[in-house]
Design a protein around this motif. Sequence first.
Motif, PDB file in Angstrom:
ATOM      1  N   LYS A  89       0.749  -1.228  -0.091  1.00  0.00           N
ATOM      2  CA  LYS A  89       0.015   0.202   0.111  1.00  0.00           C
ATOM      3  C   LYS A  89       0.993   1.605   0.095  1.00  0.00           C
ATOM      4  O   LYS A  89       0.596   2.308  -0.835  1.00  0.00           O
ATOM      5  CB  LYS A  89      -0.996   0.044   1.197  1.00  0.00           C
ATOM      6  N   ARG A 146      -4.216   5.650  -2.454  1.00  0.00           N
ATOM      7  CA  ARG A 146      -4.703   6.547  -1.329  1.00  0.00           C
ATOM      8  C   ARG A 146      -4.881   5.922  -0.221  1.00  0.00           C
ATOM      9  O   ARG A 146      -5.419   4.822  -0.035  1.00  0.00           O
ATOM     10  CB  ARG A 146      -5.962   7.152  -2.023  1.00  0.00           C
ATOM     11  N   PRO A 147      -4.717   6.562   1.060  1.00  0.00           N
ATOM     12  CA  PRO A 147      -4.944   5.714   2.296  1.00  0.00           C
ATOM     13  C   PRO A 147      -6.472   5.514   2.369  1.00  0.00           C
ATOM     14  O   PRO A 147      -6.574   4.250   3.146  1.00  0.00           O
ATOM     15  CB  PRO A 147      -4.696   6.866   3.359  1.00  0.00           C
TER      16      PRO A 147
END
Length: 100
Positions: A45, A51-52
């Motif tokens: 990730k 994107r978080p």
Amino acid sequence: MFKGRYLPDGMIEQLDMAGMLALNVRLYRFGVNAATAPYRWSELKDLSGMRPVIAAELAAGTKRRGGNPNRWRGAFDPVPWQKWVAIETFQNGEWISAFN
């Protein structure tokens, strides 16, 4: 992961694993050595630039369905079939070798 199918009214029905099995979709997965998929979820990730909020939803959705993203491994390059060490299919509630 969810798959979907179009319903006659044009809506999309999301299908989880049980839904796909109910439609007689045969499920497969392949395994590779850790060196072939060197990145764990936390690295994937971050390195991907995801994107978080997307990463959080992927992890949360997986956990809701009984999965564990901490077991995920991945790579950024295609994995040729020659590096696969297992091919399994889901039958009678368990993953078994596809070559039985």
